[in-house]
Design a protein around this motif. Structure first.
Motif, PDB file in Angstrom:
ATOM      1  N   UNK A  66      44.500  31.781  34.299  1.00  0.00           N
ATOM      2  CA  UNK A  66      45.748  31.988  33.594  1.00  0.00           C
ATOM      3  C   UNK A  66      46.885  32.205  34.566  1.00  0.00           C
ATOM      4  N   UNK A  67      48.088  32.396  34.040  1.00  0.00           N
ATOM      5  CA  UNK A  67      49.249  32.628  34.888  1.00  0.00           C
ATOM      6  C   UNK A  67      50.229  33.542  34.171  1.00  0.00           C
ATOM      7  N   UNK A  68      51.030  34.244  34.969  1.00  0.00           N
ATOM      8  CA  UNK A  68      52.066  35.106  34.442  1.00  0.00           C
ATOM      9  C   UNK A  68      53.350  34.307  34.252  1.00  0.00           C
ATOM     10  N   UNK A  69      53.949  34.443  33.096  1.00  0.00           N
ATOM     11  CA  UNK A  69      55.186  33.737  32.799  1.00  0.00           C
ATOM     12  C   UNK A  69      56.273  34.762  32.484  1.00  0.00           C
ATOM     13  N   UNK A  70      57.344  34.759  33.289  1.00  0.00           N
ATOM     14  CA  UNK A  70      58.454  35.689  33.103  1.00  0.00           C
ATOM     15  C   UNK A  70      59.476  35.111  32.135  1.00  0.00           C
ATOM     16  N   UNK A  71      59.931  35.934  31.218  1.00  0.00           N
ATOM     17  CA  UNK A  71      61.019  35.522  30.328  1.00  0.00           C
ATOM     18  C   UNK A  71      62.346  35.533  31.084  1.00  0.00           C
ATOM     19  N   UNK A  72      62.477  36.508  31.997  1.00  0.00           N
ATOM     20  CA  UNK A  72      63.662  36.617  32.843  1.00  0.00           C
ATOM     21  C   UNK A  72      63.207  36.568  34.305  1.00  0.00           C
ATOM     22  N   UNK A  73      63.646  35.570  35.067  1.00  0.00           N
ATOM     23  CA  UNK A  73      63.201  35.448  36.461  1.00  0.00           C
ATOM     24  C   UNK A  73      63.498  36.679  37.310  1.00  0.00           C
ATOM     25  N   UNK A  74      64.450  37.511  36.882  1.00  0.00           N
ATOM     26  CA  UNK A  74      64.823  38.693  37.659  1.00  0.00           C
ATOM     27  C   UNK A  74      63.861  39.868  37.462  1.00  0.00           C
ATOM     28  N   UNK A  75      62.951  39.748  36.514  1.00  0.00           N
ATOM     29  CA  UNK A  75      61.960  40.811  36.324  1.00  0.00           C
ATOM     30  C   UNK A  75      61.136  40.955  37.602  1.00  0.00           C
ATOM     31  N   UNK A  76      60.973  42.174  38.126  1.00  0.00           N
ATOM     32  CA  UNK A  76      60.286  42.337  39.423  1.00  0.00           C
ATOM     33  C   UNK A  76      58.797  42.003  39.344  1.00  0.00           C
ATOM     34  N   UNK A  92      52.067  55.167  40.802  1.00  0.00           N
ATOM     35  CA  UNK A  92      51.208  53.998  40.912  1.00  0.00           C
ATOM     36  C   UNK A  92      52.063  52.747  41.035  1.00  0.00           C
ATOM     37  N   UNK A  93      51.646  51.854  41.928  1.00  0.00           N
ATOM     38  CA  UNK A  93      52.334  50.571  42.061  1.00  0.00           C
ATOM     39  C   UNK A  93      51.741  49.573  41.086  1.00  0.00           C
ATOM     40  N   UNK A  94      52.594  48.980  40.286  1.00  0.00           N
ATOM     41  CA  UNK A  94      52.181  47.926  39.363  1.00  0.00           C
ATOM     42  C   UNK A  94      52.428  46.559  40.009  1.00  0.00           C
ATOM     43  N   UNK A  95      51.530  45.628  39.740  1.00  0.00           N
ATOM     44  CA  UNK A  95      51.696  44.258  40.233  1.00  0.00           C
ATOM     45  C   UNK A  95      50.921  43.315  39.331  1.00  0.00           C
ATOM     46  N   UNK A  96      51.347  42.079  39.267  1.00  0.00           N
ATOM     47  CA  UNK A  96      50.703  41.080  38.418  1.00  0.00           C
ATOM     48  C   UNK A  96      49.639  40.343  39.219  1.00  0.00           C
ATOM     49  N   UNK A  97      48.362  40.644  38.968  1.00  0.00           N
ATOM     50  CA  UNK A  97      47.287  39.993  39.695  1.00  0.00           C
ATOM     51  C   UNK A  97      46.867  38.706  38.995  1.00  0.00           C
ATOM     52  N   UNK A  98      46.134  37.881  39.728  1.00  0.00           N
ATOM     53  CA  UNK A  98      45.695  36.599  39.180  1.00  0.00           C
ATOM     54  C   UNK A  98      44.620  36.761  38.113  1.00  0.00           C
ATOM     55  N   UNK A  99      44.056  37.975  37.980  1.00  0.00           N
ATOM     56  CA  UNK A  99      42.999  38.202  36.990  1.00  0.00           C
ATOM     57  C   UNK A  99      43.470  39.122  35.862  1.00  0.00           C
ATOM     58  N   UNK A 100      44.752  39.076  35.559  1.00  0.00           N
ATOM     59  CA  UNK A 100      45.450  39.710  34.424  1.00  0.00           C
ATOM     60  C   UNK A 100      45.623  41.223  34.537  1.00  0.00           C
ATOM     61  N   UNK A 101      44.999  41.862  35.530  1.00  0.00           N
ATOM     62  CA  UNK A 101      45.178  43.301  35.703  1.00  0.00           C
ATOM     63  C   UNK A 101      46.521  43.595  36.370  1.00  0.00           C
ATOM     64  N   UNK A 102      46.979  44.837  36.221  1.00  0.00           N
ATOM     65  CA  UNK A 102      48.245  45.239  36.830  1.00  0.00           C
ATOM     66  C   UNK A 102      48.105  46.472  37.718  1.00  0.00           C
TER      67      UNK A 102
END
Length: 293
Positions: A66-76, A92-102
């Motif tokens: 799958x892939x992450x799709x931003x509605x607003x490109x400015x979203x970090x 906690x640092x949040x991040x968009x991983x390739x396996x859907x976890x954050x």
């Protein structure tokens, strides 16, 4: 008695709605749509409301496709959230991983409260806490923040590095980081005669160690439970076992604990869930935990 527990005071997290195999959730100021295989019922809010409220969506039900799709490109791509209770505070640092976890499993906040409460009430100065299958370290950070001497074990170097970043932004220090197969580490600690006041186990259904060791929950959990009981300080201790496997019930977890520790005191078993603002309850694993003081 089987308990149902959910986090109730986390300002930086909100499950907004869930259904149709997805969940709409807020981490800080960022709202995500992610796949959720447990959400087999229909959504409460309309599709239009979901579309209006979300910032980023993970397309694809598979955890690895799958892939992450931003509605607003400015979203970090990365951002921070905070968690605090009466005894501890972490970031906690949040991040968009390739396996859907954050980077966090929010339902675990219930267990974080239990960890902090027990660390604070122990008479032992700097009680030793061992976090196995420790991921990005939420439980490790809470234990350290509450005053424990914490050891963090995970087989994946990248998530241990992530956990170390979380330690830094939380203004904590001195957590012991170990990249190793959890079962191997426990057996070595037994040989060394080590004891811990707190042990946290959050094992996956399947996993691999850094040297190709294979972990399968139903094949290895009995051995693991028997081993970790040998590491518990006999005077003051707590233990948390949390499982996500769809085949495991809270009764199975209770039987595992009682088999490994027939004289267990203050045992609690139950199910963790997240309460959606829109109404549904989202089940996210079963737990067993106990303490002795």
């Amino acid at each position: 008695m089987i308990q149902l527990l959910t986090p109730t005071h986390w300002k930086d997290y909100e499950l907004i709605d869930c259904g149709d195999f997805e969940k709409l959730e807020r981490f800080g100021n960022v709202v995500l749509i992610r796949p959720e295989p447990q959400a087999v019922w229909g959504k409460t809010l309309t599709d239009a409301e979901w579309q209006k409220r979300h910032d980023i969506r993970f397309k694809g039900r598979s955890a690895t496709a799958g892939e992450w799709i931003k509605k607003n490109p400015k979203t970090p791509d990365r951002w921070h959230i905070e968690y605090k209770n009466n005894d501890a505070a972490i970031k906690l640092r949040m991040a968009m991983t390739s396996f859907k976890h954050v980077g966090v499993f929010p339902e675990q906040a219930v267990n974080w409260d239990y960890i902090a409460q027990n660390v604070k009430r122990f008479k032992t100065n700097k009680p030793k806490v061992l976090n196995l299958f420790a991921y990005t370290g939420g439980a490790s950070l809470i234990a350290q923040s509450a005053g424990a001497d914490t050891t963090h074990v995970d087989s994946i170097k990248q998530v241990v590095t992530w956990a170390n970043e979380n330690q830094e932004i939380s203004n904590l220090k001195d957590i012991r980081w170990v990249v190793e197969d959890a079962l191997k580490f426990v057996k070595r600690e037994i040989k060394r005669g080590k004891k811990y006041n707190g042990i946290i186990l959050d094992p996956p259904a399947y996993g691999h160690g850094p040297n190709g060791e294979k972990w399968k929950l139903e094949d290895h959990i009995t051995e693991m439970m028997n081993d970790v009981m040998q590491l518990l300080d006999p005077q003051e201790h707590f233990l948390i076992l949390n499982t996500y496997s769809l085949g495991f019930s809270s009764v199975i977890v209770e039987n595992l604990i009682r088999s490994a520790n027939p004289k267990v005191e203050n045992l609690e078993i139950g199910e963790l869930y997240l309460q959606a603002t829109a109404g549904p309850k989202l089940p996210l694993g079963v737990f067993g935990k106990f303490y002795k003081i």
